[in-house]
Design a protein around this motif. Structure first.
Motif, PDB file in Angstrom:
ATOM      1  N   VAL A 314      16.750  38.862   5.950  1.00 35.29           N
ATOM      2  CA  VAL A 314      15.611  39.493   5.272  1.00 35.29           C
ATOM      3  C   VAL A 314      15.075  40.655   6.101  1.00 35.29           C
ATOM      4  N   ARG A 315      14.919  40.433   7.401  1.00 34.49           N
ATOM      5  CA  ARG A 315      14.428  41.503   8.275  1.00 34.49           C
ATOM      6  C   ARG A 315      15.402  42.687   8.281  1.00 34.49           C
ATOM      7  N   PHE A 316      16.691  42.405   8.395  1.00 34.00           N
ATOM      8  CA  PHE A 316      17.716  43.446   8.399  1.00 34.00           C
ATOM      9  C   PHE A 316      17.691  44.221   7.086  1.00 34.00           C
ATOM     10  N   PHE A 317      17.563  43.490   5.965  1.00 32.87           N
ATOM     11  CA  PHE A 317      17.486  44.114   4.642  1.00 32.87           C
ATOM     12  C   PHE A 317      16.328  45.105   4.575  1.00 32.87           C
ATOM     13  N   MET A 318      15.174  44.707   5.082  1.00 32.88           N
ATOM     14  CA  MET A 318      14.007  45.582   5.015  1.00 32.88           C
ATOM     15  C   MET A 318      14.158  46.810   5.918  1.00 32.88           C
ATOM     16  N   LEU A 319      14.795  46.636   7.057  1.00 39.34           N
ATOM     17  CA  LEU A 319      14.955  47.748   7.990  1.00 39.34           C
ATOM     18  C   LEU A 319      16.053  48.712   7.568  1.00 39.34           C
ATOM     19  N   GLN A 320      16.879  48.316   6.609  1.00 41.58           N
ATOM     20  CA  GLN A 320      17.922  49.216   6.115  1.00 41.58           C
ATOM     21  C   GLN A 320      17.355  50.311   5.216  1.00 41.58           C
ATOM     22  N   THR A 321      16.091  50.185   4.840  1.00 41.76           N
ATOM     23  CA  THR A 321      15.418  51.213   4.048  1.00 41.76           C
ATOM     24  C   THR A 321      14.272  51.785   4.886  1.00 41.76           C
ATOM     25  N   HIS A 322      14.110  53.100   4.868  1.00 44.66           N
ATOM     26  CA  HIS A 322      13.042  53.731   5.637  1.00 44.66           C
ATOM     27  C   HIS A 322      11.684  53.239   5.150  1.00 44.66           C
ATOM     28  N   TYR A 323      10.759  53.064   6.068  1.00 42.95           N
ATOM     29  CA  TYR A 323       9.479  52.440   5.729  1.00 42.95           C
ATOM     30  C   TYR A 323       8.700  53.208   4.667  1.00 42.95           C
ATOM     31  N   LYS A 339      26.060  40.399   4.713  1.00 37.91           N
ATOM     32  CA  LYS A 339      27.372  40.725   5.276  1.00 37.91           C
ATOM     33  C   LYS A 339      27.243  41.756   6.387  1.00 37.91           C
ATOM     34  N   GLY A 340      26.387  42.760   6.167  1.00 39.69           N
ATOM     35  CA  GLY A 340      26.192  43.789   7.190  1.00 39.69           C
ATOM     36  C   GLY A 340      25.588  43.221   8.461  1.00 39.69           C
ATOM     37  N   PHE A 341      24.598  42.335   8.309  1.00 41.03           N
ATOM     38  CA  PHE A 341      23.964  41.726   9.474  1.00 41.03           C
ATOM     39  C   PHE A 341      24.977  40.896  10.259  1.00 41.03           C
ATOM     40  N   GLU A 479      43.011  36.951  24.671  1.00 41.41           N
ATOM     41  CA  GLU A 479      41.976  36.308  25.485  1.00 41.41           C
ATOM     42  C   GLU A 479      41.620  34.919  24.975  1.00 41.41           C
ATOM     43  N   GLY A 480      42.099  34.582  23.775  1.00 41.44           N
ATOM     44  CA  GLY A 480      41.751  33.280  23.192  1.00 41.44           C
ATOM     45  C   GLY A 480      41.322  33.417  21.751  1.00 41.44           C
ATOM     46  N   THR A 481      40.683  32.384  21.221  1.00 43.58           N
ATOM     47  CA  THR A 481      40.244  32.361  19.822  1.00 43.58           C
ATOM     48  C   THR A 481      38.730  32.466  19.760  1.00 43.58           C
ATOM     49  N   THR A 482      38.244  33.399  18.914  1.00 48.35           N
ATOM     50  CA  THR A 482      36.805  33.535  18.675  1.00 48.35           C
ATOM     51  C   THR A 482      36.528  33.208  17.207  1.00 48.35           C
ATOM     52  N   TRP A 483      35.258  33.002  16.893  1.00 50.50           N
ATOM     53  CA  TRP A 483      34.890  32.673  15.512  1.00 50.50           C
ATOM     54  C   TRP A 483      33.622  33.408  15.109  1.00 50.50           C
ATOM     55  N   ASN A 484      33.466  33.592  13.832  1.00 52.65           N
ATOM     56  CA  ASN A 484      32.228  34.154  13.312  1.00 52.65           C
ATOM     57  C   ASN A 484      31.982  33.647  11.911  1.00 52.65           C
ATOM     58  N   LYS A 485      30.729  33.773  11.495  1.00 59.02           N
ATOM     59  CA  LYS A 485      30.320  33.359  10.151  1.00 59.02           C
ATOM     60  C   LYS A 485      30.515  34.552   9.232  1.00 59.02           C
TER      61      LYS A 485
END
Length: 486
Positions: A314-323, A339-341, A479-485
Protein backbone atom coordinates in the motif's frame (compact mmCIF):
# COMPACT_ATOMS: atom_id res chain seq x y z
CA UNK A 1 23.83 18.64 2.39
CA UNK A 2 22.47 18.39 -1.15
CA UNK A 3 21.40 21.83 -2.33
CA UNK A 4 18.82 23.14 -4.81
CA UNK A 5 15.71 21.46 -3.48
CA UNK A 6 12.64 22.84 -5.25
CA UNK A 7 9.08 22.55 -3.90
CA UNK A 8 5.72 23.52 -5.36
CA UNK A 9 4.17 26.32 -3.32
CA UNK A 10 0.36 26.46 -3.46
CA UNK A 11 0.50 30.05 -2.21
CA UNK A 12 2.41 31.30 -5.27
CA UNK A 13 1.43 28.44 -7.61
CA UNK A 14 5.07 28.06 -8.65
CA UNK A 15 7.93 25.70 -7.96
CA UNK A 16 10.43 27.49 -5.73
CA UNK A 17 13.84 26.79 -4.28
CA UNK A 18 13.46 25.69 -0.67
CA UNK A 19 15.05 28.25 1.63
CA UNK A 20 14.25 27.68 5.32
CA UNK A 21 13.81 30.71 7.54
CA UNK A 22 16.42 29.47 10.04
CA UNK A 23 18.45 26.73 8.35
CA UNK A 24 19.30 24.06 9.30
CA UNK A 25 16.12 24.20 11.40
CA UNK A 26 12.83 23.59 9.56
CA UNK A 27 9.33 24.01 10.94
CA UNK A 28 6.61 21.87 9.33
CA UNK A 29 2.94 21.81 10.34
CA UNK A 30 0.51 19.28 8.84
CA UNK A 31 -3.21 19.25 9.64
CA UNK A 32 -3.92 16.02 11.49
CA UNK A 33 -7.02 13.83 11.61
CA UNK A 34 -10.37 14.44 13.26
CA UNK A 35 -10.58 11.46 15.61
CA UNK A 36 -14.24 10.50 15.49
CA UNK A 37 -13.87 7.56 13.06
CA UNK A 38 -11.24 5.24 11.64
CA UNK A 39 -8.49 6.73 9.48
CA UNK A 40 -9.40 6.58 5.79
CA UNK A 41 -7.07 6.09 2.83
CA UNK A 42 -7.09 9.80 2.03
CA UNK A 43 -5.59 10.41 5.49
CA UNK A 44 -3.02 7.71 4.86
CA UNK A 45 -2.01 9.15 1.49
CA UNK A 46 -1.50 12.62 3.02
CA UNK A 47 0.55 11.42 5.98
CA UNK A 48 2.67 9.02 3.92
CA UNK A 49 3.45 11.93 1.57
CA UNK A 50 4.54 14.21 4.40
CA UNK A 51 6.43 11.33 6.00
CA UNK A 52 8.42 11.15 2.75
CA UNK A 53 9.08 14.91 2.96
CA UNK A 54 10.04 14.65 6.66
CA UNK A 55 12.43 11.78 5.91
CA UNK A 56 14.10 13.49 2.97
CA UNK A 57 14.59 16.82 4.71
CA UNK A 58 16.15 14.92 7.61
CA UNK A 59 18.45 13.07 5.20
CA UNK A 60 19.60 16.41 3.79
CA UNK A 61 20.70 17.41 7.27
CA UNK A 62 17.84 19.66 8.30
CA UNK A 63 16.63 19.56 11.91
CA UNK A 64 12.90 19.26 11.30
CA UNK A 65 10.28 20.04 13.93
CA UNK A 66 7.26 18.22 12.50
CA UNK A 67 3.98 19.19 14.19
CA UNK A 68 0.79 17.26 13.35
CA UNK A 69 -2.29 18.04 15.39
CA UNK A 70 -5.16 15.87 16.61
CA UNK A 71 -8.58 17.46 16.05
CA UNK A 72 -10.60 16.43 19.08
CA UNK A 73 -12.98 19.41 19.42
CA UNK A 74 -14.83 21.99 17.39
CA UNK A 75 -15.22 20.05 14.13
CA UNK A 76 -18.93 20.34 13.30
CA UNK A 77 -20.85 18.03 10.97
CA UNK A 78 -21.15 20.52 8.12
CA UNK A 79 -17.83 22.34 8.66
CA UNK A 80 -19.97 25.51 8.40
CA UNK A 81 -20.34 26.60 12.04
CA UNK A 82 -23.57 24.69 12.40
CA UNK A 83 -24.72 21.21 13.28
CA UNK A 84 -23.38 18.97 16.02
CA UNK A 85 -19.78 18.37 16.99
CA UNK A 86 -18.72 15.12 15.29
CA UNK A 87 -17.03 13.68 18.37
CA UNK A 88 -19.91 14.63 20.70
CA UNK A 89 -22.40 13.05 18.29
CA UNK A 90 -20.41 9.82 18.17
CA UNK A 91 -20.12 9.82 21.98
CA UNK A 92 -23.90 10.17 22.40
CA UNK A 93 -24.62 7.38 19.92
CA UNK A 94 -22.10 5.11 21.65
CA UNK A 95 -23.08 6.21 25.17
CA UNK A 96 -19.46 7.08 25.92
CA UNK A 97 -17.56 10.11 27.13
CA UNK A 98 -16.25 12.20 24.20
CA UNK A 99 -12.64 11.61 25.30
CA UNK A 100 -13.24 7.85 25.13
CA UNK A 101 -14.07 8.34 21.45
CA UNK A 102 -10.98 10.53 21.06
CA UNK A 103 -8.74 7.95 22.74
CA UNK A 104 -10.10 5.03 20.74
CA UNK A 105 -9.65 6.63 17.33
CA UNK A 106 -6.36 8.36 18.19
CA UNK A 107 -4.88 4.99 19.15
CA UNK A 108 -6.34 3.44 15.99
CA UNK A 109 -4.91 6.21 13.82
CA UNK A 110 -1.46 5.85 15.36
CA UNK A 111 -1.60 2.06 14.92
CA UNK A 112 -2.35 2.43 11.20
CA UNK A 113 0.43 5.00 10.81
CA UNK A 114 2.86 2.61 12.52
CA UNK A 115 1.79 -0.31 10.32
CA UNK A 116 2.44 1.90 7.27
CA UNK A 117 5.88 2.72 8.73
CA UNK A 118 5.43 6.48 9.05
CA UNK A 119 7.68 8.19 11.55
CA UNK A 120 5.89 9.86 14.48
CA UNK A 121 5.81 13.67 14.38
CA UNK A 122 8.01 15.69 16.70
CA UNK A 123 4.93 17.08 18.47
CA UNK A 124 1.33 15.87 18.25
CA UNK A 125 -0.80 18.48 20.07
CA UNK A 126 -4.56 18.28 20.60
CA UNK A 127 -7.19 20.98 20.23
CA UNK A 128 -8.60 20.27 23.71
CA UNK A 129 -5.13 20.73 25.20
CA UNK A 130 -4.82 24.26 23.78
CA UNK A 131 -8.10 25.96 24.62
CA UNK A 132 -6.29 28.82 26.43
CA UNK A 133 -4.13 29.57 23.39
CA UNK A 134 -7.18 29.61 21.15
CA UNK A 135 -9.09 31.98 23.42
CA UNK A 136 -6.08 34.31 23.50
CA UNK A 137 -5.94 34.35 19.70
CA UNK A 138 -9.65 35.24 19.52
CA UNK A 139 -9.01 38.15 21.92
CA UNK A 140 -6.13 39.37 19.71
CA UNK A 141 -8.30 39.33 16.57
CA UNK A 142 -11.13 41.11 18.38
CA UNK A 143 -8.68 43.77 19.57
CA UNK A 144 -7.63 44.39 15.95
CA UNK A 145 -11.29 44.99 15.05
CA UNK A 146 -11.43 42.04 12.66
CA UNK A 147 -13.96 39.98 14.59
CA UNK A 148 -17.22 40.60 16.40
CA UNK A 149 -19.18 38.93 19.20
CA UNK A 150 -22.87 38.05 18.94
CA UNK A 151 -24.76 36.30 21.76
CA UNK A 152 -21.69 34.48 23.08
CA UNK A 153 -20.23 33.52 19.69
CA UNK A 154 -17.33 35.30 17.98
CA UNK A 155 -17.09 35.57 14.18
CA UNK A 156 -14.28 36.61 11.87
CA UNK A 157 -15.18 39.60 9.66
CA UNK A 158 -13.96 38.48 6.24
CA UNK A 159 -15.04 41.53 4.22
CA UNK A 160 -13.40 43.94 6.67
CA UNK A 161 -10.22 41.85 6.66
CA UNK A 162 -10.20 41.87 2.86
CA UNK A 163 -10.11 45.67 2.78
CA UNK A 164 -6.42 45.54 3.70
CA UNK A 165 -5.51 41.88 2.95
CA UNK A 166 -6.23 39.39 0.18
CA UNK A 167 -8.55 36.81 1.74
CA UNK A 168 -8.39 34.52 -1.33
CA UNK A 169 -4.60 34.62 -1.69
CA UNK A 170 -4.18 30.86 -1.24
CA UNK A 171 -6.67 29.72 -3.88
CA UNK A 172 -6.24 32.71 -6.19
CA UNK A 173 -9.89 33.78 -6.07
CA UNK A 174 -11.27 37.30 -5.60
CA UNK A 175 -13.64 38.03 -2.74
CA UNK A 176 -16.40 38.99 -5.19
CA UNK A 177 -16.25 35.52 -6.77
CA UNK A 178 -16.31 33.83 -3.39
CA UNK A 179 -19.32 35.89 -2.30
CA UNK A 180 -21.18 35.08 -5.51
CA UNK A 181 -20.75 31.35 -4.93
CA UNK A 182 -21.75 31.40 -1.26
CA UNK A 183 -25.32 30.87 -0.06
CA UNK A 184 -27.36 33.80 1.20
CA UNK A 185 -27.53 34.11 4.97
CA UNK A 186 -30.77 32.99 6.57
CA UNK A 187 -32.83 35.44 8.59
CA UNK A 188 -31.73 33.82 11.87
CA UNK A 189 -28.02 33.74 11.06
CA UNK A 190 -25.89 35.82 13.45
CA UNK A 191 -23.13 36.48 10.94
CA UNK A 192 -22.81 39.86 9.26
CA UNK A 193 -21.27 38.53 6.08
CA UNK A 194 -21.77 35.40 4.00
CA UNK A 195 -18.11 34.35 4.30
CA UNK A 196 -17.70 35.12 8.01
CA UNK A 197 -16.69 32.08 10.07
CA UNK A 198 -16.75 31.23 13.75
CA UNK A 199 -13.73 31.68 15.98
CA UNK A 200 -15.67 30.75 19.12
CA UNK A 201 -19.11 29.15 19.25
CA UNK A 202 -21.61 29.49 22.08
CA UNK A 203 -22.44 26.04 23.43
CA UNK A 204 -25.98 24.84 23.93
CA UNK A 205 -26.60 23.36 27.40
CA UNK A 206 -26.63 19.81 26.00
CA UNK A 207 -23.32 20.24 24.17
CA UNK A 208 -20.86 17.77 25.71
CA UNK A 209 -17.59 19.58 25.02
CA UNK A 210 -17.54 23.19 26.22
CA UNK A 211 -15.21 25.52 28.08
CA UNK A 212 -15.54 28.84 29.94
CA UNK A 213 -14.51 32.05 28.24
CA UNK A 214 -15.18 35.76 28.61
CA UNK A 215 -18.02 35.32 26.10
CA UNK A 216 -19.62 32.48 28.07
CA UNK A 217 -19.47 28.69 27.79
CA UNK A 218 -18.48 27.57 24.34
CA UNK A 219 -15.94 25.80 22.14
CA UNK A 220 -13.42 26.86 19.47
CA UNK A 221 -14.06 26.98 15.75
CA UNK A 222 -12.33 24.25 13.76
CA UNK A 223 -10.00 26.61 11.87
CA UNK A 224 -8.76 28.30 15.02
CA UNK A 225 -6.99 25.30 16.53
CA UNK A 226 -4.39 24.97 13.78
CA UNK A 227 -3.55 28.68 13.88
CA UNK A 228 -3.10 28.57 17.65
CA UNK A 229 -1.05 25.37 17.79
CA UNK A 230 1.20 26.10 14.81
CA UNK A 231 2.00 29.51 16.32
CA UNK A 232 2.72 28.02 19.74
CA UNK A 233 5.18 25.38 18.55
CA UNK A 234 6.63 26.91 15.37
CA UNK A 235 6.28 30.65 15.91
CA UNK A 236 4.37 33.27 13.94
CA UNK A 237 6.23 32.26 10.76
CA UNK A 238 7.57 28.83 9.81
CA UNK A 239 8.56 26.95 6.69
CA UNK A 240 5.99 24.37 5.54
CA UNK A 241 2.25 24.06 6.12
CA UNK A 242 0.65 20.97 4.63
CA UNK A 243 -2.50 18.94 4.32
CA UNK A 244 -4.94 17.48 1.81
CA UNK A 245 -6.08 19.61 -1.12
CA UNK A 246 -9.64 19.55 0.26
CA UNK A 247 -8.43 21.80 3.13
CA UNK A 248 -7.13 24.56 0.85
CA UNK A 249 -10.33 26.49 -0.12
CA UNK A 250 -11.72 26.98 3.39
CA UNK A 251 -9.66 25.63 6.28
CA UNK A 252 -6.24 26.82 5.14
CA UNK A 253 -7.66 30.04 3.70
CA UNK A 254 -9.19 30.82 7.09
CA UNK A 255 -6.00 29.86 8.90
CA UNK A 256 -4.05 32.45 6.94
CA UNK A 257 -6.68 35.10 7.69
CA UNK A 258 -6.60 34.30 11.43
CA UNK A 259 -2.82 34.43 11.63
CA UNK A 260 -2.48 37.64 9.63
CA UNK A 261 -5.28 39.24 11.67
CA UNK A 262 -3.69 38.32 15.00
CA UNK A 263 0.00 38.98 14.33
CA UNK A 264 0.24 40.52 10.86
CA UNK A 265 2.09 37.59 9.29
CA UNK A 266 1.22 34.75 6.90
CA UNK A 267 2.19 31.70 8.98
CA UNK A 268 4.03 29.60 6.38
CA UNK A 269 6.45 30.26 3.54
CA UNK A 270 5.48 27.12 1.61
CA UNK A 271 1.95 25.73 1.44
CA UNK A 272 1.90 22.14 0.19
CA UNK A 273 -1.14 19.97 -0.59
CA UNK A 274 -1.63 16.33 -1.47
CA UNK A 275 -4.18 15.49 -4.13
CA UNK A 276 -7.29 13.35 -3.83
CA UNK A 277 -7.75 9.58 -3.95
CA UNK A 278 -10.13 8.04 -6.49
CA UNK A 279 -11.39 4.50 -7.07
CA UNK A 280 -11.48 3.34 -10.70
CA UNK A 281 -11.58 7.00 -11.75
CA UNK A 282 -14.43 7.94 -9.39
CA UNK A 283 -14.14 9.98 -6.19
CA UNK A 284 -14.01 7.73 -3.14
CA UNK A 285 -17.26 8.10 -1.18
CA UNK A 286 -19.28 6.11 1.32
CA UNK A 287 -22.47 7.16 -0.49
CA UNK A 288 -21.16 5.63 -3.73
CA UNK A 289 -20.23 2.42 -1.94
CA UNK A 290 -16.64 2.52 -3.20
CA UNK A 291 -14.80 3.39 0.02
CA UNK A 292 -12.80 1.14 2.29
CA UNK A 293 -10.61 1.46 5.35
CA UNK A 294 -6.91 0.62 5.63
CA UNK A 295 -7.65 -2.49 7.73
CA UNK A 296 -10.00 -3.75 5.00
CA UNK A 297 -7.24 -3.23 2.46
CA UNK A 298 -4.82 -5.23 4.60
CA UNK A 299 -7.32 -8.08 5.20
CA UNK A 300 -9.15 -8.02 1.87
CA UNK A 301 -12.42 -7.83 3.81
CA UNK A 302 -14.29 -5.63 1.30
CA UNK A 303 -16.24 -6.59 -1.83
CA UNK A 304 -14.30 -4.04 -3.91
CA UNK A 305 -11.03 -5.89 -3.27
CA UNK A 306 -9.90 -9.00 -5.12
CA UNK A 307 -7.43 -9.87 -2.37
CA UNK A 308 -5.65 -8.40 0.66
CA UNK A 309 -2.59 -6.23 0.17
CA UNK A 310 0.28 -5.85 2.60
CA UNK A 311 0.97 -2.49 4.30
CA UNK A 312 4.25 -2.02 2.42
CA UNK A 313 2.50 -2.74 -0.88
CA UNK A 314 0.00 0.00 0.00
CA UNK A 315 2.79 2.42 0.90
CA UNK A 316 4.69 1.58 -2.31
CA UNK A 317 1.49 2.03 -4.35
CA UNK A 318 0.95 5.51 -2.91
CA UNK A 319 4.56 6.58 -3.46
CA UNK A 320 4.44 5.51 -7.11
CA UNK A 321 2.27 8.57 -7.76
CA UNK A 322 3.52 12.11 -7.10
CA UNK A 323 1.89 13.62 -4.02
CA UNK A 324 0.32 16.47 -6.06
CA UNK A 325 -1.27 14.10 -8.59
CA UNK A 326 -4.59 12.29 -8.22
CA UNK A 327 -4.04 8.74 -6.96
CA UNK A 328 -6.42 6.26 -8.58
CA UNK A 329 -7.03 2.96 -6.81
CA UNK A 330 -7.89 -0.22 -8.70
CA UNK A 331 -7.19 -3.89 -8.11
CA UNK A 332 -5.04 -3.96 -11.26
CA UNK A 333 -2.97 -1.02 -10.00
CA UNK A 334 -2.55 -2.64 -6.58
CA UNK A 335 -1.48 -5.98 -8.07
CA UNK A 336 1.03 -4.20 -10.32
CA UNK A 337 2.41 -2.38 -7.26
CA UNK A 338 2.61 -5.65 -5.36
CA UNK A 339 4.74 -7.18 -8.12
CA UNK A 340 6.88 -4.05 -8.39
CA UNK A 341 7.46 -3.90 -4.64
CA UNK A 342 8.49 -7.58 -4.53
CA UNK A 343 10.83 -7.10 -7.49
CA UNK A 344 12.52 -4.16 -5.74
CA UNK A 345 12.85 -5.93 -2.40
CA UNK A 346 14.04 -9.19 -3.98
CA UNK A 347 16.92 -7.28 -5.56
CA UNK A 348 17.58 -5.47 -2.28
CA UNK A 349 17.93 -8.82 -0.50
CA UNK A 350 20.57 -9.97 -2.98
CA UNK A 351 22.88 -7.04 -2.22
CA UNK A 352 24.78 -8.56 0.69
CA UNK A 353 25.60 -11.67 -1.32
CA UNK A 354 27.18 -9.83 -4.26
CA UNK A 355 30.93 -10.23 -4.86
CA UNK A 356 33.14 -7.38 -6.05
CA UNK A 357 35.29 -7.77 -9.15
CA UNK A 358 38.47 -6.04 -10.23
CA UNK A 359 36.63 -4.36 -13.11
CA UNK A 360 33.25 -2.67 -13.30
CA UNK A 361 30.56 -2.30 -15.96
CA UNK A 362 28.51 0.27 -14.08
CA UNK A 363 28.89 3.78 -12.63
CA UNK A 364 26.55 3.82 -9.63
CA UNK A 365 27.33 7.46 -8.82
CA UNK A 366 25.42 8.60 -11.91
CA UNK A 367 22.28 6.81 -10.76
CA UNK A 368 22.73 8.06 -7.20
CA UNK A 369 22.88 11.62 -8.53
CA UNK A 370 19.63 11.06 -10.42
CA UNK A 371 18.01 9.74 -7.22
CA UNK A 372 18.83 13.02 -5.46
CA UNK A 373 17.71 15.01 -8.48
CA UNK A 374 14.34 13.26 -8.44
CA UNK A 375 13.74 14.08 -4.78
CA UNK A 376 15.06 17.62 -5.23
CA UNK A 377 12.37 18.12 -7.87
CA UNK A 378 9.44 18.58 -5.47
CA UNK A 379 9.93 15.15 -3.83
CA UNK A 380 9.31 13.22 -7.05
CA UNK A 381 9.01 9.71 -5.62
CA UNK A 382 7.82 8.05 -8.90
CA UNK A 383 11.02 9.10 -10.68
CA UNK A 384 13.07 8.01 -7.66
CA UNK A 385 11.45 4.57 -7.77
CA UNK A 386 12.24 4.28 -11.49
CA UNK A 387 15.93 4.94 -10.69
CA UNK A 388 15.84 2.31 -7.93
CA UNK A 389 14.52 -0.21 -10.46
CA UNK A 390 17.54 0.63 -12.60
CA UNK A 391 19.76 -0.21 -9.62
CA UNK A 392 17.75 -3.42 -9.13
CA UNK A 393 18.57 -4.37 -12.70
CA UNK A 394 22.26 -3.88 -11.90
CA UNK A 395 21.96 -6.07 -8.78
CA UNK A 396 20.30 -8.89 -10.71
CA UNK A 397 22.82 -8.67 -13.55
CA UNK A 398 25.78 -8.82 -11.15
CA UNK A 399 24.15 -11.69 -9.26
CA UNK A 400 23.61 -13.64 -12.50
CA UNK A 401 27.20 -13.04 -13.66
CA UNK A 402 26.12 -10.86 -16.60
CA UNK A 403 27.78 -7.73 -15.23
CA UNK A 404 30.85 -6.90 -13.14
CA UNK A 405 31.08 -4.37 -10.34
CA UNK A 406 34.14 -3.24 -8.41
CA UNK A 407 34.34 -2.73 -4.65
CA UNK A 408 33.86 1.04 -4.79
CA UNK A 409 30.71 0.85 -6.89
CA UNK A 410 29.38 -2.10 -4.90
CA UNK A 411 29.66 -0.16 -1.65
CA UNK A 412 27.98 2.87 -3.26
CA UNK A 413 25.23 0.58 -4.62
CA UNK A 414 24.51 -0.77 -1.14
CA UNK A 415 24.56 2.71 0.39
CA UNK A 416 22.27 4.22 -2.26
CA UNK A 417 19.67 1.46 -2.15
CA UNK A 418 19.59 1.47 1.66
CA UNK A 419 19.32 5.26 1.83
CA UNK A 420 16.50 5.64 -0.66
CA UNK A 421 14.53 2.43 -0.06
CA UNK A 422 14.54 2.47 3.74
CA UNK A 423 15.48 5.97 4.91
CA UNK A 424 13.60 8.02 2.30
CA UNK A 425 10.75 5.88 0.93
CA UNK A 426 10.30 4.20 4.30
CA UNK A 427 9.91 0.73 2.76
CA UNK A 428 10.87 -2.39 4.68
CA UNK A 429 11.10 -6.07 3.83
CA UNK A 430 7.92 -7.67 5.12
CA UNK A 431 9.30 -11.11 4.44
CA UNK A 432 12.08 -10.47 6.95
CA UNK A 433 9.45 -9.47 9.53
CA UNK A 434 8.33 -13.11 9.65
CA UNK A 435 11.21 -14.72 11.54
CA UNK A 436 10.00 -18.26 10.90
CA UNK A 437 9.56 -18.12 7.11
CA UNK A 438 13.29 -17.85 6.25
CA UNK A 439 14.00 -20.85 8.50
CA UNK A 440 11.25 -22.91 6.85
CA UNK A 441 12.48 -21.98 3.37
CA UNK A 442 16.07 -22.86 4.31
CA UNK A 443 14.87 -26.28 5.51
CA UNK A 444 12.98 -26.91 2.23
CA UNK A 445 15.91 -25.77 0.09
CA UNK A 446 18.20 -28.14 1.98
CA UNK A 447 15.78 -31.03 1.35
CA UNK A 448 15.77 -30.20 -2.35
CA UNK A 449 19.58 -29.97 -2.35
CA UNK A 450 19.81 -33.43 -0.79
CA UNK A 451 17.42 -34.79 -3.42
CA UNK A 452 19.58 -33.36 -6.21
CA UNK A 453 22.74 -34.78 -4.60
CA UNK A 454 21.06 -38.19 -4.54
CA UNK A 455 20.02 -37.69 -8.18
CA UNK A 456 16.37 -37.77 -7.12
CA UNK A 457 15.42 -35.19 -9.69
CA UNK A 458 11.72 -36.04 -9.53
CA UNK A 459 11.57 -34.96 -5.88
CA UNK A 460 13.75 -31.91 -6.57
CA UNK A 461 11.43 -30.76 -9.36
CA UNK A 462 8.35 -31.52 -7.26
CA UNK A 463 9.63 -29.21 -4.49
CA UNK A 464 10.50 -26.42 -6.94
CA UNK A 465 7.17 -26.62 -8.79
CA UNK A 466 5.18 -26.95 -5.57
CA UNK A 467 6.77 -23.82 -4.13
CA UNK A 468 6.16 -21.95 -7.38
CA UNK A 469 2.47 -22.90 -7.29
CA UNK A 470 2.07 -21.22 -3.88
CA UNK A 471 4.02 -18.12 -4.84
CA UNK A 472 7.67 -18.87 -3.99
CA UNK A 473 10.34 -18.91 -6.68
CA UNK A 474 13.70 -20.67 -6.30
CA UNK A 475 16.73 -19.43 -8.20
CA UNK A 476 19.87 -21.59 -8.52
CA UNK A 477 23.32 -20.05 -9.03
CA UNK A 478 26.92 -21.06 -8.43
CA UNK A 479 26.70 -19.40 -4.99
CA UNK A 480 23.71 -21.56 -4.04
CA UNK A 481 19.91 -21.36 -4.11
CA UNK A 482 17.96 -18.20 -3.23
CA UNK A 483 14.21 -17.67 -2.98
CA UNK A 484 11.71 -14.88 -3.28
CA UNK A 485 7.99 -14.30 -3.07
CA UNK A 486 6.37 -13.72 -6.49
Amino acid sequence: MKQNLFVYNTLTRTKEEFKPLNAPHVGMYVCGPTVYSDAHLGNCRTYISFDLIFRYLTLLGYKVRYVRNITDAGHLEGDADEGEDKISKKAKLSQLEPMEIVQKYTVGFRDVMKILNTLPPSIEPTATGHIIEQIEMVKEILAKGLAYEVNGSVYFDVEKYNQAQDYGILNGRHLEDLLTNTRTLGGQDEKRGKLDFALWIKAKPEHLMQWPSQWGMGFPGWHLECSAMSSKYLGHQFDIHGGGIDLMPTHHTNEIAQNVASCGKNPATYWMHTNMLTVNGTKMSKSLGNSFLPDELFTGNNSILNKPYSPMTVRFFMLQTHYRSTLDFSNDAMEASEKGFRRLMNAYELLDGLKASADTDVDVSAVQTRCYEAMNDDFNSPVLIAELFELSRVVNSVHDGKMQIDATNLELLKQTMHTFIEDVLGLKDEKAANDELPKVMEFIINLRSEAKTNKDYATSDKIRIGLQDIGFQLKDSKEGTTWNKV
